[in-house]
Design a protein around this motif. Structure first.
Motif, PDB file in Angstrom:
ATOM      1  N   VAL A   1      -1.590   1.809   0.847  1.00  0.00           N
ATOM      2  CA  VAL A   1      -2.529   1.460   1.675  1.00  0.00           C
ATOM      3  C   VAL A   1      -2.357   1.916   3.069  1.00  0.00           C
ATOM      4  O   VAL A   1      -3.152   2.453   3.775  1.00  0.00           O
TER       5      VAL A   1
ATOM      6  N   TYR B   1     -17.616  -1.501   4.871  1.00  0.00           N
ATOM      7  CA  TYR B   1     -16.811  -2.887   5.715  1.00  0.00           C
ATOM      8  C   TYR B   1     -17.640  -3.804   5.507  1.00  0.00           C
ATOM      9  O   TYR B   1     -16.997  -5.059   5.627  1.00  0.00           O
TER      10      TYR B   1
ATOM     11  N   SER C   1      -1.304  -6.951   4.984  1.00  0.00           N
ATOM     12  CA  SER C   1      -1.749  -6.413   3.414  1.00  0.00           C
ATOM     13  C   SER C   1      -0.713  -6.959   2.559  1.00  0.00           C
ATOM     14  O   SER C   1      -1.149  -7.354   1.381  1.00  0.00           O
TER      15      SER C   1
ATOM     16  N   THR D   1       0.799  -2.106  -0.675  1.00  0.00           N
ATOM     17  CA  THR D   1       1.002  -2.024   0.730  1.00  0.00           C
ATOM     18  C   THR D   1       1.270  -0.628   1.466  1.00  0.00           C
ATOM     19  O   THR D   1       0.714  -0.137   2.174  1.00  0.00           O
TER      20      THR D   1
ATOM     21  N   SER E   1      -4.610   4.812   4.663  1.00  0.00           N
ATOM     22  CA  SER E   1      -5.420   4.416   6.009  1.00  0.00           C
ATOM     23  C   SER E   1      -4.974   5.111   7.253  1.00  0.00           C
ATOM     24  O   SER E   1      -5.835   5.342   7.904  1.00  0.00           O
TER      25      SER E   1
ATOM     26  N   ASN F   1      -2.339  -9.316  -0.927  1.00  0.00           N
ATOM     27  CA  ASN F   1      -2.026  -8.784  -2.164  1.00  0.00           C
ATOM     28  C   ASN F   1      -1.142  -9.903  -3.024  1.00  0.00           C
ATOM     29  O   ASN F   1      -1.381  -9.919  -3.980  1.00  0.00           O
TER      30      ASN F   1
ATOM     31  N   SER G   1      -8.230   0.166   1.793  1.00  0.00           N
ATOM     32  CA  SER G   1      -8.610  -0.928   2.734  1.00  0.00           C
ATOM     33  C   SER G   1      -9.366  -0.540   3.853  1.00  0.00           C
ATOM     34  O   SER G   1      -8.870   0.316   4.794  1.00  0.00           O
TER      35      SER G   1
ATOM     36  N   SER H   1      -6.667  -1.352  -5.639  1.00  0.00           N
ATOM     37  CA  SER H   1      -6.584  -2.227  -4.524  1.00  0.00           C
ATOM     38  C   SER H   1      -5.823  -1.312  -3.468  1.00  0.00           C
ATOM     39  O   SER H   1      -5.315  -1.787  -2.336  1.00  0.00           O
TER      40      SER H   1
ATOM     41  N   ASN I   1      -8.107  -1.757   7.193  1.00  0.00           N
ATOM     42  CA  ASN I   1      -6.897  -0.965   7.596  1.00  0.00           C
ATOM     43  C   ASN I   1      -7.144   0.193   8.516  1.00  0.00           C
ATOM     44  O   ASN I   1      -6.715   0.686   9.368  1.00  0.00           O
TER      45      ASN I   1
END
Length: 280
Positions: A86, A116, A202, A83, A90, A206, A150, A147, A153
């Motif tokens: 990301v 997307y 997020s 998280t 992002s 996860n 995103s 991972s 995001n």
């Protein structure tokens, strides 16, 4: 007459919302009550909501070998790291798309949009090959790295950053602020609710992830909670089909998420409605 119509309208809205809330909450209540029932009571017809006597031993059975604590730790720490990564990449990516002009920007936006709309499962095969080539199979590091991006995001931050008034950013540029200063001291503080919202969503995503980690992680000691719960249903599982223990394990798993959502619900609503963004 008009006041009565408005009053009845509000009443019906609250009734509908209450009914929707009950429908959404009932499966959780049913899981909670089943976690303290015997197997016979769970399959009793007609079903009863509450047991005759609470079977707290189901929780003891579910947590007896201590593996679920291990699974929860694996899911929690990998979700926190993923998280954090990301959110940072992002936000930086979205800031660049909104506030930096560069060659090929439109093409990049098209590529992101196409990515997307692709189903997530379509990326599993190339991701599996990359993780395998890097020698990161059966490792938490392989899951974290695979991972750490995103598209959702990026789009969310893109929408939030786009609503910040350009005059504020122009004033900062006139004062000599660079992109990093603008991002860290103006854009990010004004988008706190978006960070919190995406952080919670997020983390939950996860924490609950099952399909992708089940493809790359094979060592039982490295299982996540969803994978550990799956062993309850397998033929060689420790508990077989003891539904009381299974429901108890489910309650233990979701308890941290309920607490997280309870304290973060205000921020989620703000983030979704973009209340924190400056529009004027």
């Amino acid at each position: 007459m008009r006041r009565k119509q408005v009053k009845w309208k509000h009443i019906w809205i609250h009734v509908c919302l209450a009914a929707a809330g009950i429908i959404v909450a009932f499966p959780f209540l049913w899981m909670l009550t089943n976690s303290i029932k015997t197997k016979d009571e769970i399959w009793q017809m007609p079903p009863k909501l509450m047991p005759k006597a609470a079977q707290w031993v189901n929780y003891q059975d579910a947590l007896a070998d201590g593996m679920f604590y291990k699974y929860m730790w694996n899911s929690s720490y990998t979700a926190v790291i993923t998280t954090a990564i990301v959110l940072v990449n992002s936000a930086l990516f979205a800031y660049a798309l909104v506030n930096i002009k560069f060659y090929g920007k439109k093409i990049l936006v098209i590529i992101i949009t196409l990515t997307y709309i692709m189903p997530v499962a379509a990326t599993y095969i190339p991701s599996y090959i990359i993780v395998s080539k890097l020698g990161l199979m059966n490792t938490h590091l392989g899951y974290i790295l695979s991972s750490s991006v995103s598209i959702f995001n990026i789009f969310f931050f893109w929408t939030t950053f786009s609503q910040i008034n350009d005059s504020i950013l122009d004033a900062a540029r006139v004062d000599g602020a660079g992109h990093w200063t603008i991002f860290t001291r103006i854009v990010s503080p004004m988008s706190v609710s978006s960070y919190v919202t995406l952080g919670i969503l997020s983390f939950i995503g996860n924490y609950n992830n099952y399909l992708w980690p089940s493809l790359i992680i094979k060592d039982k000691e490295k299982y996540f909670v969803s994978m550990g719960l799956r062993t309850f249903f397998s033929s060689d599982g420790a508990y077989g089909m003891q539904w009381g223990a299974i429901m108890a394990a489910c309650c233990v798993i979701i308890f941290p998420l309920l607490i997280l959502f309870f304290f973060g619900q205000k921020w989620i609503i703000k983030g979704i409605t973009n209340d924190a963004a400056v529009k004027e």
